[in-house]
Design a protein around this motif. Structure first.
Motif, mmCIF file in Angstrom:
data_model
loop_
_atom_site.group_PDB
_atom_site.id
_atom_site.type_symbol
_atom_site.label_atom_id
_atom_site.label_comp_id
_atom_site.label_asym_id
_atom_site.label_seq_id
_atom_site.Cartn_x
_atom_site.Cartn_y
_atom_site.Cartn_z
ATOM 1 N N HIS A 272 31.030 10.499 127.008
ATOM 2 C CA HIS A 272 30.030 11.104 127.915
ATOM 3 C C HIS A 272 29.421 12.351 127.275
ATOM 4 C CE1 HIS A 272 30.629 8.360 131.130
ATOM 5 N NE2 HIS A 272 31.850 8.762 131.422
ATOM 6 N N TRP A 273 30.249 13.149 126.629
ATOM 7 C CA TRP A 273 29.768 14.356 125.973
ATOM 8 C C TRP A 273 28.757 13.998 124.881
ATOM 9 C CZ3 TRP A 273 29.288 16.460 121.253
ATOM 10 C CH2 TRP A 273 29.053 17.834 121.179
ATOM 11 N N PHE A 274 29.061 12.958 124.115
ATOM 12 C CA PHE A 274 28.182 12.516 123.037
ATOM 13 C C PHE A 274 26.821 12.068 123.580
ATOM 14 C CE2 PHE A 274 27.218 9.102 119.769
ATOM 15 C CZ PHE A 274 26.794 9.984 118.797
ATOM 16 N N ALA B 145 27.103 17.652 116.161
ATOM 17 C CA ALA B 145 27.750 18.398 117.241
ATOM 18 C C ALA B 145 29.076 17.745 117.626
ATOM 19 C CB ALA B 145 26.823 18.480 118.451
ATOM 20 N N LEU B 146 29.135 16.426 117.607
ATOM 21 C CA LEU B 146 30.386 15.717 117.890
ATOM 22 C C LEU B 146 31.424 16.060 116.828
ATOM 23 C CD1 LEU B 146 32.071 13.633 119.461
ATOM 24 C CD2 LEU B 146 31.030 11.878 117.997
ATOM 25 N N ALA B 147 31.023 16.032 115.563
ATOM 26 C CA ALA B 147 31.944 16.386 114.480
ATOM 27 C C ALA B 147 32.437 17.818 114.654
ATOM 28 C CB ALA B 147 31.261 16.210 113.133
ATOM 29 N N ARG B 148 31.539 18.721 114.991
ATOM 30 C CA ARG B 148 31.914 20.124 115.200
ATOM 31 C C ARG B 148 32.918 20.252 116.343
ATOM 32 N NH1 ARG B 148 27.249 21.977 116.715
ATOM 33 N NH2 ARG B 148 26.426 21.813 114.610
ATOM 34 N N LEU B 149 32.693 19.513 117.428
ATOM 35 C CA LEU B 149 33.602 19.542 118.570
ATOM 36 C C LEU B 149 34.994 19.060 118.157
ATOM 37 C CD1 LEU B 149 33.947 19.904 121.671
ATOM 38 C CD2 LEU B 149 33.329 17.501 121.884
ATOM 39 N N ILE B 150 35.052 17.985 117.402
ATOM 40 C CA ILE B 150 36.342 17.446 116.958
ATOM 41 C C ILE B 150 37.008 18.393 115.957
ATOM 42 C CG2 ILE B 150 37.420 15.575 115.643
ATOM 43 C CD1 ILE B 150 35.345 13.685 116.991
ATOM 44 N N LEU B 151 36.229 18.909 115.012
ATOM 45 C CA LEU B 151 36.790 19.769 113.970
ATOM 46 C C LEU B 151 37.271 21.118 114.491
ATOM 47 C CD1 LEU B 151 34.265 18.969 111.115
ATOM 48 C CD2 LEU B 151 36.664 18.242 111.261
ATOM 49 N N THR B 152 36.809 21.528 115.647
ATOM 50 C CA THR B 152 37.270 22.794 116.227
ATOM 51 C C THR B 152 38.278 22.567 117.351
ATOM 52 O OG1 THR B 152 35.369 22.852 117.737
ATOM 53 C CG2 THR B 152 35.149 24.032 115.638
ATOM 54 N N SER B 153 38.738 21.334 117.514
ATOM 55 C CA SER B 153 39.687 21.013 118.586
ATOM 56 C C SER B 153 41.117 21.355 118.178
ATOM 57 C CB SER B 153 39.606 19.526 118.940
ATOM 58 O OG SER B 153 40.143 18.740 117.890
ATOM 59 N N ASN B 154 41.971 21.513 119.176
ATOM 60 C CA ASN B 154 43.390 21.737 118.923
ATOM 61 C C ASN B 154 44.023 20.516 118.257
ATOM 62 O OD1 ASN B 154 43.462 24.325 119.985
ATOM 63 N ND2 ASN B 154 43.900 23.596 122.050
ATOM 64 N N ALA B 155 43.569 19.333 118.611
ATOM 65 C CA ALA B 155 44.109 18.112 118.013
ATOM 66 C C ALA B 155 43.874 18.108 116.503
ATOM 67 C CB ALA B 155 43.471 16.866 118.649
ATOM 68 N N TYR B 156 42.686 18.452 116.087
ATOM 69 C CA TYR B 156 42.374 18.480 114.652
ATOM 70 C C TYR B 156 43.181 19.572 113.950
ATOM 71 C CZ TYR B 156 39.957 18.738 110.231
ATOM 72 O OH TYR B 156 39.677 18.743 108.894
ATOM 73 N N SER B 157 43.309 20.745 114.575
ATOM 74 C CA SER B 157 44.056 21.829 113.926
ATOM 75 C C SER B 157 45.524 21.449 113.748
ATOM 76 C CB SER B 157 43.914 23.129 114.706
ATOM 77 O OG SER B 157 44.548 23.036 115.960
ATOM 78 N N ARG B 158 46.086 20.655 114.655
ATOM 79 C CA ARG B 158 47.466 20.208 114.500
ATOM 80 C C ARG B 158 47.607 19.223 113.355
ATOM 81 N NH1 ARG B 158 48.072 18.380 120.119
ATOM 82 N NH2 ARG B 158 46.875 20.057 120.994
ATOM 83 N N VAL B 159 46.599 18.373 113.139
ATOM 84 C CA VAL B 159 46.651 17.420 112.031
ATOM 85 C C VAL B 159 46.539 18.141 110.699
ATOM 86 C CG1 VAL B 159 45.392 15.530 110.922
ATOM 87 C CG2 VAL B 159 45.797 15.470 113.383
ATOM 88 N N TYR C 240 37.996 11.956 110.915
ATOM 89 C CA TYR C 240 38.579 13.284 110.771
ATOM 90 C C TYR C 240 40.068 13.348 111.089
ATOM 91 C CZ TYR C 240 33.834 14.843 110.161
ATOM 92 O OH TYR C 240 32.562 15.005 109.681
ATOM 93 N N LEU C 241 40.586 12.453 111.909
ATOM 94 C CA LEU C 241 41.992 12.517 112.284
ATOM 95 C C LEU C 241 42.835 11.393 111.697
ATOM 96 C CD1 LEU C 241 40.416 14.060 114.804
ATOM 97 C CD2 LEU C 241 42.791 14.322 115.424
#
Length: 93
Positions: free
Chosen positions: A65-67, A76-90, A36-37
């Motif tokens: 650990h979260w995974f 759920a991991l993909a959802r966590l990454i896709l809704t992160s600030n890091a992903y929104s900046r990319v 995703y990034l």
């Protein structure tokens, strides 16, 4: 004829996905992050031979650990990454 060393597939799967096996969760988290990034936390993503250091080790540790705590829920991991600030900046680039 397959080699049978006394372990069933279920036992092997339990061993690989054991919370004590951090490598499994680290590799999967890294692959999803890269998907995703565009770049993994560990590069190259296939080189895990000599205990590679993540570019952001605290993030890798948290996501790993979260995974595990999520029960290895890739969606759920993909959802966590896709809704992160890091992903929104990319995505904004």
């Amino acid at each position: 004829m397959p080699i049978d060393d006394g372990r069933s597939r279920a036992e092997l799967a339990a061993l690989v996905t054991s919370p004590k096996n951090a490598r499994f969760s680290d590799v999967l988290v890294n692959r999803v992050w890269k998907r995703y990034l565009g770049a993994g936390l560990v590069e190259p993503p296939d080189n895990w031979n000599d205990n590679p250091t993540a570019s952001h080790p605290e993030l890798m540790r948290y996501l790993s650990h979260w995974f595990v705590d999520s029960g290895y829920d890739v969606k759920a991991l993909a959802r966590l990454i896709l809704t992160s600030n890091a992903y929104s900046r990319v995505v904004e680039r």
